[in-house]
Design a protein around this motif. Structure first.
Motif, PDB file in Angstrom:
ATOM      1  N   GLY A  12      26.646  60.078 113.321  1.00  0.00           N
ATOM      2  CA  GLY A  12      25.312  59.386 112.900  1.00  0.00           C
ATOM      3  C   GLY A  12      24.130  59.753 113.794  1.00  0.00           C
ATOM      4  N   ALA A  13      24.106  60.842 114.460  1.00  0.00           N
ATOM      5  CA  ALA A  13      23.102  61.086 115.413  1.00  0.00           C
ATOM      6  C   ALA A  13      21.885  61.735 114.730  1.00  0.00           C
ATOM      7  N   SER A  14      21.756  61.856 113.581  1.00  0.00           N
ATOM      8  CA  SER A  14      20.471  62.322 112.814  1.00  0.00           C
ATOM      9  C   SER A  14      19.357  61.430 112.705  1.00  0.00           C
ATOM     10  N   ILE A  17      19.605  55.171 116.717  1.00  0.00           N
ATOM     11  CA  ILE A  17      20.270  54.744 118.088  1.00  0.00           C
ATOM     12  C   ILE A  17      20.922  56.171 118.431  1.00  0.00           C
ATOM     13  N   GLY A  18      21.735  56.821 117.252  1.00  0.00           N
ATOM     14  CA  GLY A  18      22.503  57.991 117.499  1.00  0.00           C
ATOM     15  C   GLY A  18      21.741  58.994 118.006  1.00  0.00           C
ATOM     16  N   ILE A  68      29.551  65.985 110.429  1.00  0.00           N
ATOM     17  CA  ILE A  68      30.624  65.211 110.147  1.00  0.00           C
ATOM     18  C   ILE A  68      30.063  63.891 109.405  1.00  0.00           C
ATOM     19  N   ASN A  96      29.131  55.726 115.909  1.00  0.00           N
ATOM     20  CA  ASN A  96      27.676  55.073 115.932  1.00  0.00           C
ATOM     21  C   ASN A  96      27.515  54.918 114.430  1.00  0.00           C
ATOM     22  N   ALA A  97      27.761  56.063 113.646  1.00  0.00           N
ATOM     23  CA  ALA A  97      27.252  56.058 112.118  1.00  0.00           C
ATOM     24  C   ALA A  97      27.574  54.670 111.458  1.00  0.00           C
ATOM     25  N   ILE A  99      25.718  52.001 108.045  1.00  0.00           N
ATOM     26  CA  ILE A  99      24.661  51.747 106.848  1.00  0.00           C
ATOM     27  C   ILE A  99      24.550  50.222 106.773  1.00  0.00           C
ATOM     28  N   THR A 117      31.888  52.896 104.923  1.00  0.00           N
ATOM     29  CA  THR A 117      31.252  53.650 106.156  1.00  0.00           C
ATOM     30  C   THR A 117      31.585  52.839 107.436  1.00  0.00           C
ATOM     31  N   ILE A 144      29.661  51.214 117.794  1.00  0.00           N
ATOM     32  CA  ILE A 144      28.280  50.610 117.816  1.00  0.00           C
ATOM     33  C   ILE A 144      28.477  49.544 116.779  1.00  0.00           C
ATOM     34  N   SER A 146      27.175  45.119 116.310  1.00  0.00           N
ATOM     35  CA  SER A 146      26.248  44.239 116.016  1.00  0.00           C
ATOM     36  C   SER A 146      26.299  42.845 116.424  1.00  0.00           C
ATOM     37  N   TYR A 169      27.132  43.176 105.666  1.00  0.00           N
ATOM     38  CA  TYR A 169      26.965  43.845 106.714  1.00  0.00           C
ATOM     39  C   TYR A 169      27.628  42.943 107.902  1.00  0.00           C
ATOM     40  N   ASN A 198      26.824  46.194 121.558  1.00  0.00           N
ATOM     41  CA  ASN A 198      25.756  45.422 120.661  1.00  0.00           C
ATOM     42  C   ASN A 198      24.283  46.281 121.270  1.00  0.00           C
ATOM     43  N   CYS A 202      16.657  46.980 116.583  1.00  0.00           N
ATOM     44  CA  CYS A 202      16.009  48.150 116.969  1.00  0.00           C
ATOM     45  C   CYS A 202      15.191  48.715 115.864  1.00  0.00           C
ATOM     46  N   THR A 204      14.572  51.234 113.696  1.00  0.00           N
ATOM     47  CA  THR A 204      15.263  52.583 113.071  1.00  0.00           C
ATOM     48  C   THR A 204      15.237  52.665 111.497  1.00  0.00           C
TER      49      THR A 204
HETATM   50  N1  LIG Z   1      18.884  49.098 114.042  1.00  0.00           N
HETATM   51  C1  LIG Z   1      19.346  47.937 114.311  1.00  0.00           C
HETATM   52  O1  LIG Z   1      18.655  46.978 114.633  1.00  0.00           O
HETATM   53  C2  LIG Z   1      20.929  47.774 114.742  1.00  0.00           C
HETATM   54  C3  LIG Z   1      21.612  46.652 115.406  1.00  0.00           C
HETATM   55  C4  LIG Z   1      22.544  46.534 115.493  1.00  0.00           C
HETATM   56  C5  LIG Z   1      23.740  47.377 115.220  1.00  0.00           C
HETATM   57  N2  LIG Z   1      23.055  48.804 114.520  1.00  0.00           N
HETATM   58  C6  LIG Z   1      23.811  49.650 114.426  1.00  0.00           C
HETATM   59  O2  LIG Z   1      23.793  50.896 114.953  1.00  0.00           O
HETATM   60  C7  LIG Z   1      24.281  52.190 114.425  1.00  0.00           C
HETATM   61  C8  LIG Z   1      23.212  53.046 114.107  1.00  0.00           C
HETATM   62  O3  LIG Z   1      21.912  52.547 113.293  1.00  0.00           O
HETATM   63  P1  LIG Z   1      20.776  52.728 113.172  1.00  0.00           P
HETATM   64  O4  LIG Z   1      19.990  51.553 113.343  1.00  0.00           O
HETATM   65  O5  LIG Z   1      20.410  53.819 114.468  1.00  0.00           O
HETATM   66  O6  LIG Z   1      20.051  53.378 111.888  1.00  0.00           O
HETATM   67  P2  LIG Z   1      19.743  54.767 111.407  1.00  0.00           P
HETATM   68  O7  LIG Z   1      18.446  55.159 111.916  1.00  0.00           O
HETATM   69  O8  LIG Z   1      19.832  54.589 109.560  1.00  0.00           O
HETATM   70  O9  LIG Z   1      21.129  55.788 111.714  1.00  0.00           O
HETATM   71  C9  LIG Z   1      22.036  55.402 110.799  1.00  0.00           C
HETATM   72  C10 LIG Z   1      22.841  56.947 111.247  1.00  0.00           C
HETATM   73  O10 LIG Z   1      24.011  56.817 110.278  1.00  0.00           O
HETATM   74  C11 LIG Z   1      24.298  58.096 109.512  1.00  0.00           C
HETATM   75  N3  LIG Z   1      25.072  57.815 108.648  1.00  0.00           N
HETATM   76  C12 LIG Z   1      25.348  56.886 107.556  1.00  0.00           C
HETATM   77  N4  LIG Z   1      26.291  57.162 106.815  1.00  0.00           N
HETATM   78  C13 LIG Z   1      26.931  58.172 107.200  1.00  0.00           C
HETATM   79  C14 LIG Z   1      28.269  58.860 106.940  1.00  0.00           C
HETATM   80  N5  LIG Z   1      28.856  58.637 105.968  1.00  0.00           N
HETATM   81  N6  LIG Z   1      28.601  59.699 107.776  1.00  0.00           N
HETATM   82  C15 LIG Z   1      27.813  60.236 108.881  1.00  0.00           C
HETATM   83  N7  LIG Z   1      26.893  59.670 109.265  1.00  0.00           N
HETATM   84  C16 LIG Z   1      26.325  58.666 108.367  1.00  0.00           C
HETATM   85  C17 LIG Z   1      22.823  58.333 109.239  1.00  0.00           C
HETATM   86  O11 LIG Z   1      22.730  59.727 108.839  1.00  0.00           O
HETATM   87  P3  LIG Z   1      21.545  60.182 107.924  1.00  0.00           P
HETATM   88  O12 LIG Z   1      20.444  60.515 108.806  1.00  0.00           O
HETATM   89  O13 LIG Z   1      22.057  61.523 106.972  1.00  0.00           O
HETATM   90  O14 LIG Z   1      21.160  58.893 107.081  1.00  0.00           O
HETATM   91  C18 LIG Z   1      22.243  58.024 110.487  1.00  0.00           C
HETATM   92  O15 LIG Z   1      22.039  59.265 111.182  1.00  0.00           O
HETATM   93  C19 LIG Z   1      24.812  51.691 113.030  1.00  0.00           C
HETATM   94  O16 LIG Z   1      26.474  51.607 113.237  1.00  0.00           O
HETATM   95  C20 LIG Z   1      24.147  50.108 112.966  1.00  0.00           C
HETATM   96  O17 LIG Z   1      25.206  49.278 112.235  1.00  0.00           O
HETATM   97  C21 LIG Z   1      21.765  48.956 114.303  1.00  0.00           C
END
Ligand SMILES: NC(=O)c1ccc[n+]([C@@H]2O[C@H](COP(=O)([O-])OP(=O)(O)OC[C@H]3O[C@@H](n4cnc5c(N)ncnc54)[C@H](OP(=O)(O)O)[C@@H]3O)[C@@H](O)[C@H]2O)c1
Length: 257
Positions: A12-14, A17-18, A68, A96-97, A99, A117, A144, A146, A169, A198, A202, A204
Motif C-alpha cells: 500500500g505504498a502508492s 504513510i506507505g 501487490i 501497511n495497506a 482501508i 483488507t 501498521i 492504529s 475499522y 501506531n 495523519c 492521507t
Molecule cells: N491516516 C491515518 O490517520 C491513520 C491512522 C492510523 C492508522 N493508519 C493506517 O495506515 C495505513 C496506511 O493508510 P494511509 O492513512 O496512508 O491511507 P491511504 O493514503 O489511503 O493509503 C492506503 C494505501 O493502501 C492501499 N491499499 C488499499 N487496499 C489495498 C489492497 N487491497 N491491496 C494493496 N494495497 C491496498 C492504497 O492503494 P491505492 O492507492 O490503490 O488506493 C494506498 O496505497 C493503513 O493501514 C491505515 O489503516 C492510518
C-alpha cells in the motif's frame, strides 16, 4: 544467492504513510532495496517517478515497484515469486495497506470489506512471505495498526478519540493487533522481530477527499512523521519497545492493546 542489501517491502505504498515511508527509507541508507508495493502498477510507477523527480538528490537506497493487491491471492503469490527470484530473501515486511470504508453500506458488507483488507489480506501476505523472511539474518515484520484498535483506549472517557465511532475499522485494527501478537509469539523461535505500529492521526487519503480536508481541519499530522518513526523501527532504534507488549507508538513509547 541472496541479495547483500536489506530488502524491504512496503504494501500500500502508492499513497499516504506507505508512500512517505518508501521515501524516508530510501533517504536513510544506500544499503536499502525498497519495494514500493502497489495494487496498481501504473499508479506505483507514477509515484516512483514523482519520488525520483522530487527527491533525486537525497535518495540513497534503490526503489522499485512491486504489484501487490493484498486481497488477491494470485497477486500476492506472484509478488512473492518476483522477490524470491530477484533478491532470494526479504528482510523487512511492512504490512501497511489498509482501508476505511466511508460509503454507506450494511453492517455485513462493511465488516467483510474492512476485514478482507485490514486483517485477512495482512495474514495472507505474511504467510506468503514467511519463507523469504526466514532467509534474512535480521528479519522484521511490522503491521501498521492504529490507536483506534486499542480496546483500553476505546473505553477511556478521557481519551481524545473517545467520541469517534468507526466501529468496524476499530474492530479490524484490534484483530490485526492479535495477528501481530500471535506472530510475535510464533516467529520468536526464528528471531523475527514483530510489532504493531501506531502511525497517529495523519493527513492521507484513507477516508477520501472529504476526509483529507477534515483531517487537516482537525490538526492531523504529516504522514512524514509516521514514516520517520517507521525508519527507526526498521533500523532497530525501537527494539526495546518492540520487546514490550502493546503497539509501538509514533511518538515514542507504547500504546495499550
Ligand atoms: N491516516 C491515518 O490517520 C491513520 C491512522 C492510523 C492508522 N493508519 C493506517 O495506515 C495505513 C496506511 O493508510 P494511509 O492513512 O496512508 O491511507 P491511504 O493514503 O489511503 O493509503 C492506503 C494505501 O493502501 C492501499 N491499499 C488499499 N487496499 C489495498 C489492497 N487491497 N491491496 C494493496 N494495497 C491496498 C492504497 O492503494 P491505492 O492507492 O490503490 O488506493 C494506498 O496505497 C493503513 O493501514 C491505515 O489503516 C492510518
Amino acid at each position: 544467492m541472496a541479495s547483500d542489501k536489506i530488502v524491504i517491502l512496503v504494501t500500500g505504498a502508492s499513497s499516504g504513510i506507505g508512500l512517505e515511508s518508501v521515501v524516508a527509507l530510501a533517504r536513510e541508507s544506500q544499503d536499502f532495496d525498497i519495494l514500493l508495493g502497489s495494487r496498481s502498477t501504473e499508479k506505483g510507477k507514477k509515484m516512483l517517478e514523482d519520488i525520483c523527480h522530487s527527491h533525486a538528490s537525497s535518495l540513497k537506497g534503490t526503489i522499485s515497484v512491486l504489484q501487490i493487491d493484498i486481497t488477491d491471492q494470485k497477486s500476492i503469490l506472484d509478488a512473492k515469486e518476483k522477490v524470491e527470484t530477484k533478491f532470494g530473501k526479504l528482510d523487512v515486511l511492512i504490512n501497511n495497506a489498509g482501508i476505511a470504508v466511508t460509503r454507506q453500506t450494511d453492517t455485513l458488507t462493511n465488516l467483510r470489506e474492512t476485514f478482507e483488507t485490514n486483517v485477512f489480506g495482512q495474514a495472507v501476505v505474511t504467510e506468503a512471505f514467511e519463507s523469504l523472511l526466514k532467509k534474512s539474518s535480521n528479519p522484521r515484520l511490522i503491521y501498521i495498526s492504529s490507536g483506534q484498535g486499542s480496546i483500553t483506549n476505546r473505553l477511556d472517557p478521557t481519551h481524545k478519540a473517545y467520541k469517534t465511532r468507526g466501529d468496524y475499522y476499530r474492530m479490524s485494527k484490534t484483530a490485526l493487533n492479535m495477528l501481530a501478537a500471535c506472530h510475535k509469539f510464533n516467529f520468536a523461535e526464528w528471531g523475527c522481530k514483530v510489532c504493531a505500529f501506531n502511525p497517529g492521526f495523519c493527513v492521507t487519503n484513507l477516508t477520501g477527499e472529504a476526509g483529507r480536508a477534515m483531517r487537516i481541519q482537525h490538526g492531523a499530522r504529516d504522514p512524514r512523521d509516521a514514516a520517520d518513526a517507521l525508519v527507526k523501527v526498521v533500523t532497530g532504534k525501537r527494539d526495546a519497545d518492540i520487546a514490550k507488549s502493546g503497539m509501538v507508538d509514533v511518538d515514542g513509547g507504547m500504546l495499550p492493546w
